[in-house]
Design a protein around this motif. Structure first.
Motif, PDB file in Angstrom:
ATOM      1  N   ASN A 151      -1.025   6.470  -3.452  1.00 56.53           N
ATOM      2  CA  ASN A 151      -1.628   5.987  -2.207  1.00 56.53           C
ATOM      3  C   ASN A 151      -2.808   5.048  -2.420  1.00 56.53           C
ATOM      4  O   ASN A 151      -3.831   5.155  -1.742  1.00 56.53           O
ATOM      5  N   THR A 152      -2.676   4.138  -3.368  1.00 55.72           N
ATOM      6  CA  THR A 152      -3.668   3.086  -3.568  1.00 55.72           C
ATOM      7  C   THR A 152      -2.956   1.744  -3.355  1.00 55.72           C
ATOM      8  O   THR A 152      -1.747   1.725  -3.099  1.00 55.72           O
ATOM      9  N   PRO A 153      -3.662   0.615  -3.484  1.00 48.51           N
ATOM     10  CA  PRO A 153      -2.968  -0.683  -3.368  1.00 48.51           C
ATOM     11  C   PRO A 153      -1.998  -0.992  -4.503  1.00 48.51           C
ATOM     12  O   PRO A 153      -1.387  -2.053  -4.512  1.00 48.51           O
ATOM     13  N   PHE A 154      -1.859  -0.085  -5.479  1.00 50.34           N
ATOM     14  CA  PHE A 154      -0.802  -0.223  -6.476  1.00 50.34           C
ATOM     15  C   PHE A 154       0.451   0.508  -5.995  1.00 50.34           C
ATOM     16  O   PHE A 154       0.367   1.526  -5.305  1.00 50.34           O
ATOM     17  N   ILE A 155       1.620  -0.006  -6.386  1.00 50.24           N
ATOM     18  CA  ILE A 155       2.893   0.668  -6.155  1.00 50.24           C
ATOM     19  C   ILE A 155       3.412   1.143  -7.513  1.00 50.24           C
ATOM     20  O   ILE A 155       3.520   0.351  -8.449  1.00 50.24           O
TER      21      ILE A 155
ATOM     22  N   ARG B  60      -0.416   0.844   1.678  1.00 52.75           N
ATOM     23  CA  ARG B  60      -1.086   1.050   2.964  1.00 52.75           C
ATOM     24  C   ARG B  60      -2.048  -0.085   3.271  1.00 52.75           C
ATOM     25  O   ARG B  60      -2.140  -0.558   4.405  1.00 52.75           O
ATOM     26  N   GLU B  61      -2.751  -0.562   2.255  1.00 53.80           N
ATOM     27  CA  GLU B  61      -3.702  -1.660   2.466  1.00 53.80           C
ATOM     28  C   GLU B  61      -2.976  -2.978   2.726  1.00 53.80           C
ATOM     29  O   GLU B  61      -3.452  -3.811   3.499  1.00 53.80           O
TER      30      GLU B  61
ATOM     31  N   PHE C 172       6.528  -0.698   7.206  1.00 49.25           N
ATOM     32  CA  PHE C 172       5.446  -0.183   6.363  1.00 49.25           C
ATOM     33  C   PHE C 172       5.416   1.339   6.264  1.00 49.25           C
ATOM     34  O   PHE C 172       4.602   1.892   5.536  1.00 49.25           O
ATOM     35  N   ASN C 173       6.260   2.025   7.013  1.00 51.14           N
ATOM     36  CA  ASN C 173       6.299   3.487   6.986  1.00 51.14           C
ATOM     37  C   ASN C 173       7.452   3.937   6.092  1.00 51.14           C
ATOM     38  O   ASN C 173       8.617   3.710   6.416  1.00 51.14           O
TER      39      ASN C 173
ATOM     40  N   ASN D  84      -4.389  -6.562   3.396  1.00 51.21           N
ATOM     41  CA  ASN D  84      -5.362  -6.508   2.308  1.00 51.21           C
ATOM     42  C   ASN D  84      -4.630  -6.415   0.966  1.00 51.21           C
ATOM     43  O   ASN D  84      -3.525  -5.879   0.886  1.00 51.21           O
ATOM     44  N   THR D  85      -5.258  -6.933  -0.082  1.00 50.63           N
ATOM     45  CA  THR D  85      -4.741  -6.802  -1.443  1.00 50.63           C
ATOM     46  C   THR D  85      -5.850  -6.278  -2.344  1.00 50.63           C
ATOM     47  O   THR D  85      -7.019  -6.195  -1.939  1.00 50.63           O
TER      48      THR D  85
END
Length: 249
Positions: A107-111, A80-81, A16-17, A86-87
């Motif tokens: 840096n949101t739940p979107f890529i 990150r979420e 995840f990093n 989380n989604t």
């Protein structure tokens, strides 16, 4: 010492990093993680605006996109979420406002991904450009700022290892272009990638450096304010969805 290194590269934190490389079994690690958020366009006022997709990059129900990143990210990209299981849907976030926050500072739940060659190369930071193969139903636009010339597309929550088809060194644009047009068979020209034929032959390094400078660390003071605005938007995104849910009851 060898066993310690092996343990580190198989650590879930490495997966995840984005600054680390994961060498373990991705499928087994993600076995109990949630599926990707679906049908996000159904929760916005104008669903058509959520899916403004360039059909030239679509083939057999999949959209081919580019993402610049560090070498060793062939194991996928995860928000990150999502690392916290989380989604977008499980958090109850309004997808339009979340997408707006993503356009501002990431840096949101979107890529984020793109069809623009120079945007991908700039975020590669002189490392790799990854070719993504994403189901069309999982690709969104929501917020599109055409004046930025980034051609940004958004994928909810994560991009899996299986959705990365190839990666190229950031400056091997000729090989990348041949892969997209000859191996995949996309009917595109350099202009569709935000480039010229000369760019495909030889990348314009001065142009790339300017874009990298614009996205670089020297903008940290501005990032502080953007982060504050972004946090407020994301908080509002959660509240807005909760209000809709309350009104439906």
């Amino acid at each position: 010492m060898g066993s310690k290194i092996k343990k580190n590269i198989n650590s879930i934190e490495n997966l995840f990093n984005p600054n680390l490389v994961f060498m373990g079994d991705v499928s087994s690690v993600l076995e109990e993680y949630p599926k990707r958020s679906k049908n996000l366009e159904s929760s916005v006022d104008n669903p058509l605006e959520a899916k403004c997709i360039d059909e030239k990059f679509v083939k057999d129900g999949f959209m081919y996109l580019l993402r610049g990143a560090k070498k060793g990210q062939e194991t996928g990209f995860y928000s990150r979420e999502y690392a916290r299981k989380n989604t977008i849907q499980s958090l109850g976030l309004d997808p339009y406002q979340t997408a707006f926050a993503q356009c501002m500072n990431g840096n949101t739940p979107f890529i984020s991904a793109t069809t623009d060659l120079y945007t991908a190369a700039s975020f590669a930071k002189k490392e790799r450009i990854y070719v993504l193969r994403i189901p069309v139903e999982d690709v969104y636009t929501f917020c599109s700022f055409s004046e930025l010339m980034e051609q940004e597309y958004m994928i909810p929550d994560f991009i899996s290892k299986e959705e990365i088809t190839r990666s190229f060194r950031y400056d091997k644009v000729g090989a990348l272009y041949r892969y997209l047009t000859e191996e995949i068979g996309l009917d595109i020209c350099p202009a569709d990638l935000g480039a010229t034929l000369e760019d495909i032959v030889s990348l314009d390094y001065d142009k790339l450096e300017r874009i990298m400078d614009f996205n670089g660390e020297e903008n940290e003071p501005m990032d502080y304010y953007l982060n504050a605005i972004q946090d407020a938007i994301l908080e509002s995104a959660g509240n807005k969805t909760q209000e809709k849910t309350f009104l439906k009851k």
